[in-house]
Motif scaffolding. Structure first.
Motif, short mmCIF file in Angstrom:
data_model
loop_
_atom_site.label_atom_id
_atom_site.label_comp_id
_atom_site.label_asym_id
_atom_site.label_seq_id
_atom_site.Cartn_x
_atom_site.Cartn_y
_atom_site.Cartn_z
N UNK A 91 0.83 -1.21 0.00
CA UNK A 91 0.00 0.00 0.00
C UNK A 91 0.87 1.26 0.00
N UNK A 92 1.97 1.24 0.75
CA UNK A 92 2.84 2.41 0.80
C UNK A 92 3.55 2.63 -0.53
N UNK A 93 3.97 1.55 -1.18
CA UNK A 93 4.58 1.68 -2.51
C UNK A 93 3.59 2.29 -3.48
N UNK A 94 2.34 1.81 -3.45
CA UNK A 94 1.31 2.37 -4.33
C UNK A 94 1.13 3.86 -4.07
N UNK A 95 1.10 4.25 -2.80
CA UNK A 95 0.92 5.66 -2.46
C UNK A 95 2.08 6.51 -2.98
N UNK A 96 3.30 6.01 -2.83
CA UNK A 96 4.47 6.76 -3.30
C UNK A 96 4.43 6.91 -4.82
N UNK A 97 4.10 5.84 -5.52
CA UNK A 97 4.03 5.90 -6.99
C UNK A 97 2.91 6.85 -7.42
N UNK A 98 1.77 6.80 -6.75
CA UNK A 98 0.65 7.69 -7.08
C UNK A 98 1.06 9.15 -6.87
N UNK A 99 1.75 9.45 -5.77
CA UNK A 99 2.18 10.83 -5.52
C UNK A 99 3.13 11.33 -6.60
N UNK A 100 4.05 10.48 -7.02
CA UNK A 100 5.01 10.90 -8.04
C UNK A 100 4.35 11.04 -9.42
N UNK A 129 1.29 11.89 -9.78
CA UNK A 129 0.52 13.12 -9.65
C UNK A 129 1.39 14.34 -9.96
N UNK A 130 2.65 14.32 -9.51
CA UNK A 130 3.58 15.41 -9.87
C UNK A 130 3.79 15.45 -11.38
N UNK A 131 3.94 14.28 -11.98
CA UNK A 131 4.16 14.19 -13.43
C UNK A 131 2.97 14.76 -14.19
N UNK A 132 1.76 14.42 -13.76
CA UNK A 132 0.55 14.84 -14.47
C UNK A 132 0.02 16.19 -14.00
N UNK A 133 0.64 16.79 -12.99
CA UNK A 133 0.20 18.06 -12.41
C UNK A 133 -1.26 17.97 -11.96
N UNK A 134 -1.55 16.91 -11.22
CA UNK A 134 -2.89 16.68 -10.68
C UNK A 134 -2.77 16.32 -9.20
N UNK A 135 -3.89 16.30 -8.55
CA UNK A 135 -3.92 15.86 -7.15
C UNK A 135 -3.83 14.33 -7.11
N UNK A 136 -3.17 13.77 -6.09
CA UNK A 136 -3.07 12.31 -6.01
C UNK A 136 -4.44 11.61 -5.98
N UNK A 137 -5.44 12.26 -5.39
CA UNK A 137 -6.79 11.68 -5.35
C UNK A 137 -7.39 11.57 -6.75
N UNK A 138 -6.99 12.47 -7.66
CA UNK A 138 -7.48 12.40 -9.05
C UNK A 138 -6.77 11.29 -9.82
N UNK A 139 -5.52 11.04 -9.48
CA UNK A 139 -4.75 10.01 -10.18
C UNK A 139 -5.25 8.63 -9.80
N UNK A 140 -5.48 8.40 -8.50
CA UNK A 140 -5.98 7.12 -8.03
C UNK A 140 -7.01 7.37 -6.94
N UNK A 141 -8.28 7.02 -7.19
CA UNK A 141 -9.30 7.26 -6.16
C UNK A 141 -9.04 6.51 -4.85
N UNK A 142 -8.25 5.45 -4.88
CA UNK A 142 -7.95 4.69 -3.67
C UNK A 142 -6.77 5.25 -2.88
N UNK A 143 -6.25 6.41 -3.28
CA UNK A 143 -5.09 6.99 -2.61
C UNK A 143 -5.46 7.37 -1.19
N UNK A 144 -4.57 7.02 -0.25
CA UNK A 144 -4.78 7.38 1.15
C UNK A 144 -3.72 8.41 1.54
N UNK A 145 -4.13 9.63 1.89
CA UNK A 145 -3.15 10.67 2.21
C UNK A 145 -2.41 10.39 3.50
#
Length: 146
Positions: A119-128, A130-146
């Protein structure tokens, strides 16, 4: 038997090592899950996270390289303040494609068990991503846990 001619001697077949403990081999056969190293398992978690995101963002992630390094470099990026980074996004530069790097040891240290690590690996990949796409992590993956 004639004198001067000897029967050829054959060396005895050794079935044990010299101290009599028996033949040595692998402790775990390759088909058991415990045979894989922690680094190989971590790589699988990163690949699973990337595959999950590519289902939704395949076109935007085309050409992006994903990598795993053991630890981050000792000099932090200018925009990083505070603790040890878990991952980094490097924009495309001088002919190099955009890259996302996940740092294995800092992520492993923060995880409690294998499920938490995945789960932590998924969160880290989603955050990065999100930086690439200039979006919020919640938009990149709805299952993202802040």
């Amino acid at each position: 038997m004639r004198r001067g001619l000897r029967q050829p001697r054959t060396a005895p077949v050794r079935r044990r090592d010299r101290r009599g403990r028996g033949p040595r081999g692998l402790l775990l056969p390759p088909d058991l899950p415990a045979h894989r190293t922690r680094a190989e398992k971590f790589d699988d978690y990163v690949l699973d996270a990337v595959e999950r995101l590519e289902q939704r963002w395949a076109r935007q992630l085309e050409g992006t390289e994903f990598a795993v390094e053991d630890v981050p470099p000792s000099h932090p990026a200018p925009w990083e303040h505070g603790g040890v980074p878990l991952g980094r996004y490097f924009p495309a530069d001088a002919g190099l494609p955009p890259r996302i790097v996940v740092y294995r040891r800092p992520v492993e240290i923060r995880a409690v068990d294998d499920a938490d690590l995945a789960a932590l690996v998924l969160d880290v990949v989603v955050e990065q991503v999100a930086h690439l796409l200039a979006r919020a992590p919640e938009d990149v993956d709805p299952g993202y846990r802040p």
